[in-house]
Enzyme design. Structure first.
Site, PDB file in Angstrom:
ATOM      1  CB  THR A 156      69.447   4.868  50.436  1.00 31.21           C
ATOM      2  OG1 THR A 156      68.675   3.652  51.045  1.00 31.21           O
ATOM      3  CG2 THR A 156      69.913   4.715  49.106  1.00 31.21           C
ATOM      4  NE  ARG A 184      62.939  -3.587  51.335  1.00 31.21           N
ATOM      5  CZ  ARG A 184      63.461  -2.505  51.253  1.00 31.21           C
ATOM      6  NH1 ARG A 184      64.822  -2.270  51.569  1.00 31.21           N
ATOM      7  NH2 ARG A 184      62.660  -1.420  51.109  1.00 31.21           N
ATOM      8  N   GLY A 186      64.878  -3.455  47.788  1.00 34.43           N
ATOM      9  CA  GLY A 186      64.213  -2.135  47.619  1.00 34.43           C
ATOM     10  C   GLY A 186      64.300  -1.296  46.166  1.00 34.43           C
ATOM     11  CB  THR A 206      67.369   8.367  49.931  1.00 30.90           C
ATOM     12  OG1 THR A 206      67.350   7.912  51.516  1.00 30.90           O
ATOM     13  CG2 THR A 206      67.100  10.122  50.082  1.00 30.90           C
TER      14      THR A 206
END
Lengths: 292, 292
Positions: A156, A184, A186, A206
């Site tokens: 990320t 989804r 996160g 991350t």
């Protein structure tokens, strides 16, 4: 005093690592850092710096965000991003968006042009179109040039900054987990989980997103500082190095406090990262030990 | 010792209030409390109790969740829900789903049947169908019988519980804000914002969702307890009564700690609520002062 830090994902060292690849990553990290650094040096806000830094990382196919986003199990790119202004606690985020070149810019528009914080899915794509965001065809993501694309990158991108007026900001952007179920979300676009900023610190995470949601990780750092009276570095050591491994949660985070102290910690083999403080040399790092 | 508390939304008193309407709300609150109470008395888990209690509230058109959900600016019902198990930190949530009768049950399935925490939009609807969730046509929501439907209810429903084994759980479900932009996600399904549980306390919020995201409100309570060593009641007083009004954030929350202490506080005119502790009489409340 201004300060800026960024990350480009934490995880294991790619098996296809090479000197040439390391050079590409270091150049990319330095380039993105330079974008935000220039803004801070000109007196622009921490919010502007983190938005521009993350947008630069989104444009680079080396990272799992924007152009380099990994794909879901349905073969689609679904992007998430968030931005938060520590002085006002204003925040904006988008999740499961498919058409914006720079999700972080759409997140900032959610913050500045709506009364909401988080928009997701088709409604968020409609918002991006409505505000005239730079839209791209799905092939923009599908043509990822990321050289280690066969590996599921947990990474990320994110940035945190302190500006010359003493204001803090954080931003995070991701393409999610490779092969994830469509829909989804996160931790990255979730305020308090992957992204958080207030008047004491700014945090971008991350790693193992589901665990970073369950531990409300970004705000957990801020709360250890605010309520536990921990220095930022001690708060991060306790969370990232001591607690998260006991949960099986791999990852890292970057943070900066109101004094310009930068902390970048991870419990994985590496975390792509870079930082700079006013009047000091920029630092670029990948592995845990300083690179020669 | 077991304990259970629920809320059905915080806000101003409806202008169309009446003795008959108050009776309907009190009966509905008592009925939903009874559902979870019976499970706890039988020795079932806090997780089962909060799921069943919230599902009962979702089925009642009096509340802004499930059947009684308000509509977006596009005339659609978009539902959000979350559940969290304090012992394991396992959590599941859904956002912007349109077809499930009981979003909280789908949230629990996300927790138990996937590796993810939060699913949103079309992907979440597909998941609900895949697991055989009870699906309903859009007319199920559009035919809301809520008697004060002309008013934008900020409300939401939620439950927190402590079970006989000492485990805590929280669940929250909402139809969002009346007239909200499609795709807007409020605090309810966001772990740490509207819903949170760990080994010390469980929290479910209701009110001004965007502010409850910016303040990471549910986890803020848990962090004041954990890192600030505040008793639960003092943590909630500091957050809901002292801090939130300074931000212009209206709402309330319910919480229970590992000793079975229940706190239900709000800075609005009223909050629909009910609670019971093992061996004690159930309590039902609406306004700030005890009702005769």
């Amino acid at each position: 005093m201004y300060a800026l830090a960024l990350h480009g994902g934490a995880g294991p060292r790619p098996s296809a690592w090479s000197v040439a690849l390391e050079r590409r990553y270091r150049d990319a990290l330095a380039q993105a850092l330079g974008v935000g650094h220039e803004l801070l040096a000109r007196g622009q806000s921490a919010l502007d710096a983190v938005t521009a830094t993350v947008a630069a990382l989104e444009d680079d196919p080396l990272f799992n965000a924007g152009r380099g986003a990994v794909l879901t199990s349905a073969g689609t790119a679904e992007l998430d991003a968030a931005v938060m202004d520590g002085a006002s606690l204003a925040a904006g985020a988008v999740a499961v968006i498919r058409r914006a070149r720079n999700p972080v810019k759409v997140a900032r528009a959610v913050m500045e042009r709506t009364t909401h914080v988080l928009l997701a899915g088709a409604g968020a794509d409609a918002f991006a179109e409505e505000i005239g965001a730079d839209l791209v065809p799905s092939s923009y993501f599908l043509l990822s040039e990321r050289p280690v694309s066969e590996e599921p990158l947990p990474g990320t991108v994110g940035a945190v900054a302190l500006d010359g007026r003493g204001c803090l900001a954080a931003a995070t952007s991701t393409g999610g987990m490779s092969g994830q179920r469509p829909g989804r979300i996160g931790d990255s676009p979730l305020i308090g989980c992957g992204t958080y900023a207030d008047d004491r610190c700014a945090v971008s995470t991350t790693g193992h997103g589901e665990w970073f949601i369950r531990t409300v990780q970004a705000y957990d750092i801020a709360a250890r500082v605010r309520y536990g009276h921990s220095p930022l570095s001690a708060a991060i050591e306790a969370a990232v190095i001591q607690r998260l491994p006991t949960l099986g949660a791999e990852g890292g985070l970057i943070a900066v406090d109101a004094a310009g102290v930068i902390c970048m910690r991870f419990n994985t083999a590496q975390m792509y990262r870079a930082s700079v403080r006013e009047g000091e040399e920029a630092e670029i790092g990948i592995t845990a030990t300083p690179m020669p």
